[in-house]
Each structure stands twice: as structure tokens, then as C-alpha cells.
Write a protein that holds these residues in place. Structure first.
Motif, PDB file in Angstrom:
ATOM      1  N   GLY A 179       0.763  -1.159  -0.229  1.00 42.25           N
ATOM      2  CA  GLY A 179       0.158  -0.061   0.061  1.00 42.25           C
ATOM      3  C   GLY A 179       0.968   1.398   0.057  1.00 42.25           C
ATOM      4  N   LYS A 180       0.414   2.042  -1.146  1.00 44.00           N
ATOM      5  CA  LYS A 180       1.224   3.456  -1.036  1.00 44.00           C
ATOM      6  C   LYS A 180       0.258   4.600  -0.215  1.00 44.00           C
ATOM      7  CE  LYS A 180       3.318   2.240  -5.420  1.00 44.00           C
ATOM      8  NZ  LYS A 180       2.984   2.100  -6.843  1.00 44.00           N
ATOM      9  N   ILE A 181       1.103   5.165   0.633  1.00 46.24           N
ATOM     10  CA  ILE A 181       0.279   6.467   1.275  1.00 46.24           C
ATOM     11  C   ILE A 181       0.366   7.395   0.843  1.00 46.24           C
ATOM     12  CG2 ILE A 181       0.307   7.506   3.632  1.00 46.24           C
ATOM     13  CD1 ILE A 181       1.714   5.135   4.978  1.00 46.24           C
ATOM     14  N   MET A 182      -0.774   8.151   0.427  1.00 42.00           N
ATOM     15  CA  MET A 182      -0.892   9.516  -0.087  1.00 42.00           C
ATOM     16  C   MET A 182      -1.988  10.194   0.199  1.00 42.00           C
ATOM     17  SD  MET A 182      -0.445   8.464  -4.128  1.00 42.00           S
ATOM     18  CE  MET A 182       0.429   7.029  -4.867  1.00 42.00           C
ATOM     19  N   GLY A 183      -2.126  11.743   0.016  1.00 39.28           N
ATOM     20  CA  GLY A 183      -3.230  12.364   0.013  1.00 39.28           C
ATOM     21  C   GLY A 183      -4.233  12.129  -1.091  1.00 39.28           C
ATOM     22  N   ILE A 184      -5.421  12.509  -1.058  1.00 47.62           N
ATOM     23  CA  ILE A 184      -6.475  12.423  -2.086  1.00 47.62           C
ATOM     24  C   ILE A 184      -6.072  13.061  -3.436  1.00 47.62           C
ATOM     25  CG2 ILE A 184      -8.161  14.308  -1.363  1.00 47.62           C
ATOM     26  CD1 ILE A 184      -9.044  10.820  -2.330  1.00 47.62           C
ATOM     27  N   GLU A 185      -5.562  14.250  -3.215  1.00 49.85           N
ATOM     28  CA  GLU A 185      -5.238  14.953  -4.584  1.00 49.85           C
ATOM     29  C   GLU A 185      -4.229  14.197  -5.430  1.00 49.85           C
ATOM     30  OE1 GLU A 185      -5.063  16.376  -1.542  1.00 49.85           O
ATOM     31  OE2 GLU A 185      -6.989  17.801  -1.663  1.00 49.85           O
ATOM     32  N   GLN A 186      -3.379  13.549  -4.667  1.00 48.28           N
ATOM     33  CA  GLN A 186      -2.185  12.744  -5.460  1.00 48.28           C
ATOM     34  C   GLN A 186      -2.776  11.413  -5.934  1.00 48.28           C
ATOM     35  OE1 GLN A 186       0.412  12.442  -1.993  1.00 48.28           O
ATOM     36  NE2 GLN A 186       2.236  12.371  -3.508  1.00 48.28           N
ATOM     37  N   ALA A 187      -3.688  10.839  -5.034  1.00 47.92           N
ATOM     38  CA  ALA A 187      -4.280   9.665  -5.263  1.00 47.92           C
ATOM     39  C   ALA A 187      -5.245   9.554  -6.525  1.00 47.92           C
ATOM     40  CB  ALA A 187      -5.092   8.910  -4.025  1.00 47.92           C
ATOM     41  N   LEU A 188      -5.980  10.463  -6.684  1.00 44.99           N
ATOM     42  CA  LEU A 188      -7.166  10.599  -7.572  1.00 44.99           C
ATOM     43  C   LEU A 188      -6.519  10.286  -9.167  1.00 44.99           C
ATOM     44  CD1 LEU A 188      -9.682  13.149  -6.430  1.00 44.99           C
ATOM     45  CD2 LEU A 188      -9.746  10.541  -6.212  1.00 44.99           C
ATOM     46  N   PRO A 189      -5.551  11.037  -9.550  1.00 41.05           N
ATOM     47  CA  PRO A 189      -5.236  10.749 -11.088  1.00 41.05           C
ATOM     48  C   PRO A 189      -4.437   9.694 -11.328  1.00 41.05           C
ATOM     49  CG  PRO A 189      -4.203  12.819 -10.064  1.00 41.05           C
ATOM     50  CD  PRO A 189      -4.857  12.091  -9.011  1.00 41.05           C
ATOM     51  N   LEU A 190      -4.212   8.840 -10.240  1.00 45.79           N
ATOM     52  CA  LEU A 190      -3.524   7.439 -10.386  1.00 45.79           C
ATOM     53  C   LEU A 190      -4.434   6.192 -10.506  1.00 45.79           C
ATOM     54  CD1 LEU A 190      -0.531   8.018  -7.686  1.00 45.79           C
ATOM     55  CD2 LEU A 190      -0.315   8.340 -10.343  1.00 45.79           C
ATOM     56  N   ALA A 191      -5.757   6.576  -9.882  1.00 39.33           N
ATOM     57  CA  ALA A 191      -6.537   5.500  -9.385  1.00 39.33           C
ATOM     58  C   ALA A 191      -7.497   5.063 -10.343  1.00 39.33           C
ATOM     59  CB  ALA A 191      -7.368   5.779  -8.228  1.00 39.33           C
ATOM     60  N   ASP A 192      -7.475   3.573 -10.697  1.00 39.35           N
ATOM     61  CA  ASP A 192      -8.619   3.065 -11.749  1.00 39.35           C
ATOM     62  C   ASP A 192      -9.864   3.186 -11.102  1.00 39.35           C
ATOM     63  OD1 ASP A 192      -6.818   2.528 -14.146  1.00 39.35           O
ATOM     64  OD2 ASP A 192      -5.892   1.392 -12.350  1.00 39.35           O
ATOM     65  N   ILE A 193      -9.885   2.754  -9.740  1.00 35.30           N
ATOM     66  CA  ILE A 193     -11.182   2.642  -8.971  1.00 35.30           C
ATOM     67  C   ILE A 193     -10.968   3.479  -7.465  1.00 35.30           C
ATOM     68  CG2 ILE A 193     -12.591   0.938  -7.752  1.00 35.30           C
ATOM     69  CD1 ILE A 193     -11.918  -1.048  -9.853  1.00 35.30           C
ATOM     70  N   VAL A 194     -11.856   4.332  -7.219  1.00 36.00           N
ATOM     71  CA  VAL A 194     -11.567   4.802  -5.828  1.00 36.00           C
ATOM     72  C   VAL A 194     -12.700   4.514  -4.774  1.00 36.00           C
ATOM     73  CG1 VAL A 194     -11.352   7.003  -4.593  1.00 36.00           C
ATOM     74  CG2 VAL A 194     -10.738   6.998  -6.977  1.00 36.00           C
ATOM     75  N   VAL A 195     -12.497   3.884  -3.894  1.00 37.37           N
ATOM     76  CA  VAL A 195     -13.327   3.528  -2.615  1.00 37.37           C
ATOM     77  C   VAL A 195     -13.467   4.635  -1.577  1.00 37.37           C
ATOM     78  CG1 VAL A 195     -14.013   1.687  -1.124  1.00 37.37           C
ATOM     79  CG2 VAL A 195     -12.940   0.889  -3.241  1.00 37.37           C
TER      80      VAL A 195
END
Ligand code: NDP
Length: 339
Positions: A204-220
Motif C-alpha cells: 500500500g502506498k500512502i498518499m493524499g487524496i489529490e495525489q491519489a485521484l489521478p493514479l486510481a482506476d477505482i476509488v473507494v
């Protein structure tokens, strides 16, 4: 008999619903009034399983509103939840689900230490958070939506917002052990708890939501936020699946864009109509059949005669228990909602 302790998403929502239900005297009132309003049983429910078995339940409105937490009225929130639990117990309800913020307040304010409510000693085994079934249903929504929208999980990155929470951590454990996902992103505010979860999972990679959104195929989305957050849809991948399990919703942005699929997270659809009026009030699109998975957990425990606090405490949900509740969910005719 099963019970459901619920609440509405805002003061405006509560005023509109009070009017609909014929409680005119509540409809015009401000937050102060809701702070002093006692719990009420507002619905009698009959559910029929696809096995033919029938059960009965009651809906207890706690009169808690998320504004009470945002406005620093922690003591009021505590009183609301304890009073609603005492009301359910006094009514003789065998197993009651603590919906939405009810279980979060129970844990945050350590209410297991405050079990005497006037002349009632709360019997904890009569209550369940419903979070095991909720986590199971969200994981099934990930699996089924990825198939439906052509996302190959073995190549996918999934971000869990609220990863260190009771539901979020269970979802992470399932995704880690029961799926082939490529990458997992863990989002929450408290860094110590994130590091602890990462160590338990061994990934698991720890990130803030702004960083995570552009990388995610699925967001829960399973963060406990009194109000939804705005997101910028232009930063999302295409295709992208957003599964919003928050109550109130974690995302306040209404997204209608090609290849961005928003799913009502933690919601099940029953195979048969349920005899009740309460789900119309919380804006389900098919109110006779759709409901929160946590509420469905108390129905499942009643169907099976498991009168016990199946989901309890924090971050103790096991993948084995998710599978166990999942089996009876299918047996009695509940399916994850894939809108
Ligand atoms: P918990 O309180 O156990 O966990 C909440 C998580 O959200 C924690 O990881 C917390 O970590 C994180 N969080 C809170 N605020 C933020 C923020 N602003 N940004 C990022 N992360 C945040 O909650 P539960 O797991 O019990 O419930 C989660 C959600 O699911 C709630 O909205 C609840 O109402 C909903 N729910 C839905 C059900 C259904 O049937 N559909 C049933 C039960 C609950 P940190 O504090 O470190 O940020």
C-alpha cells in the motif's frame, strides 16, 4: 425482531422528511430542537427472504444530525445514540444495526464505558455496526463494476479513502487477499495509523487524496466526513470507477462525464419488495428494494437467528467473517447495487 437505528444527512433533509412523515411540528424547527428531540420508532418493517422465511423489524430514528458533530455538540451526539439504543432495547428488539454515524459515535466517544442509560443497562450483544456486511458489499461492488466497465483488476490501482477506518481497513484486507489488484493506495489523515495499516498489509502506498485521484482506476470512498468534499473530475483517469460508501456521501461533486462511473457504495438490492416506507426518505432509486448494507446485516442476523454483535469494535473485521455474512446475504436474496 430486528431493528435499524438511522439518522438523516442534514438539518434541511430532516425538516423535509419530518413533513413527509406527517411530523409537522418537527418540520419547521431548527438544530436546537433536533438536539432535544427524543428517538422515535417511525416504521414497522416486514422482509421476506427468497427462501420464503419472513421477519419483522422496526426503524428507530435517533434524531442525530451530522451538524451536531460539525458544530462541536459531541455530548448531544452521544446522548442521541445512547437514547436510541436504549429505546430499541426497551422495545425488545433482538438485534439492531447502528447505521451511518451511530457506530462511529459509539466508538469515537467510547460509549462502551457508558452503558447505563437511566434505568436501562445496554446489552451490547443486541447491537451490530453492520460494517462486516458493508465492507463485503463494497468489495463485491469493486469486483462486479470492474468487470462491467472493463477494468482488469490485475492491472488496476485502487485508492481507498478512509483506509484506516473500520470499513476501509476491511476493504483493504479483502482487496489484498481475495483479488489480484496491482496497486493499493491508502488515504486518510492520521499518518501513524496509515503506517500501521501499511505494515499489517505489507503493501500500500500512502498518499493524499489529490495525489491519489489521478493514479486510481477505482476509488473507494469510506471516510467518515460530516460533509462531502469537492473533487476536480478533470484529474480522474478514464475509465474510472468511484464507489461512494459514505453516509453522508463523501463526494459532494455531481459527476456526469464519459467513462467516469459513480456507484452508490455499500448499498444492496433485495430480490423481493420490502414492506416499509423508510428507504424512500433516504433517496434510494428503488426504495422498496434498496437499502444500506449495514441495515441488511441486522436482517441477516435475524434470518439466521444469530442474535449477537457480529460486527463490533474497530478494525477487527476479518475476511472470513466477510465471507460468512456474504454467504447468507446471497442465500436470502441480497445483491450489491451496480448502478
Ligand atoms: P471510521 O470512523 O471507522 O473510519 C473513518 C475513516 O475515514 C478513517 O480512516 C479516517 O481516518 C478517515 N477520514 C475521516 N475524515 C477524513 C478526511 N477528511 N479525509 C480523509 N480521510 C478521512 O468509519 P466507518 O468505517 O465506520 O464508516 C465509514 C463511512 O461509511 C462513514 O461515512 C459511514 O457513515 C459510512 N457507512 C455506510 C454504511 C452503509 O451501509 N452503506 C454502513 C456504515 C457506515 P483519519 O481520521 O485519520 O482521517
Amino acid at each position: 425482531m430486528f431493528g435499524l437505528i438511522g439518522h438523516l444527512t442534514s438539518l434541511a433533509h430532516a425538516q423535509a422528511v419530518a413533513k413527509d412523515l406527517g411530523f409537522e411540528e418537527y418540520a419547521e424547527q431548527d438544530l436546537e430542537f433536533w438536539c432535544s428531540a427524543p428517538p422515535q420508532i417511525v416504521d414497522n418493517i416486514k422482509v421476506t427472504s427468497i427462501t420464503g422465511q419472513q421477519i419483522e423489524g422496526r426503524y428507530v430514528e435517533s434524531c442525530f444530525l451530522p451538524e451536531m458533530l460539525a458544530g462541536n455538540r459531541g455530548k448531544t451526539a452521544v446522548r442521541k445514540i445512547l437514547n436510541a439504543m436504549a429505546h430499541a432495547q426497551k422495545y425488545g428488539i433482538d438485534i439492531t444495526a447502528l447505521g451511518g454515524f451511530s457506530s462511529i459515535i459509539f466508538e469515537t466517544f467510547n460509549l462502551s464505558q457508558m452503558r447505563q442509560v437511566r434505568n436501562i443497562q445496554l446489552e451490547i450483544e443486541r447491537f451490530t455496526t453492520g460494517n462486516t456486511h458493508t465492507a463485503y458489499i463494497i468489495c463485491r461492488q469493486v469486483e462486479e463494476a470492474s468487470r462491467k466497465y472493463g477494468i482488469d483488476l490485475s492491472k488496476a490501482t485502487i485508492a481507498v479513502c478512509g483506509a484506516t477506518g473500520d470499513i476501509g481497513s476491511a476493504v483493504c484486507r479483502w482487496l489484498d487477499t481475495r483479488t489480484e489488484i496491482k496497486d493499493l493506495i491508502l488515504v486518510a489523515r492520521n499518518q501513524d495509523r496509515l503506517v500501521e495499516l501499511q505494515a499489517q498489509l505489507g503493501r500500500g502506498k500512502i498518499m493524499g487524496i489529490e495525489q491519489a485521484l489521478p493514479l486510481a482506476d477505482i476509488v473507494v470512498w469510506v471516510a467518515s466526513m460530516p460533509k462531502g468534499m469537492e473533487i476536480d473530475p478533470s484529474t480522474l483517469k478514464r475509465p474510472c470507477i468511484l464507489i461512494d460508501g459514505g453516509y453522508p456521501k463523501n463526494m459532494s461533486t455531481q459527476i456526469q462525464q464519459p467513462e467516469v462511473y459513480v456507484i452508490n457504495g455499500g448499498i444492496v438490492e433485495h430480490s423481493l419488495d420490502i414492506d416499509w416506507k423508510i428507504m424512500k426518505i433516504v433517496n434510494m432509486s428503488t426504495p422498496a428494494r434498496q437499502l444500506f448494507a449495514c441495515f441488511a446485516e441486522s436482517m441477516l442476523l435475524e434470518f439466521e437467528g444469530w442474535h449477537t454483535n457480529f460486527s463490533w469494535g474497530r478494525n477487527q473485521i476479518t475476511v472470513e467473517n466477510m465471507e460468512k455474512i456474504g454467504r447468507v446475504s446471497i442465500k436470502h436474496g441480497f445483491k450489491p447495487l451496480i448502478a
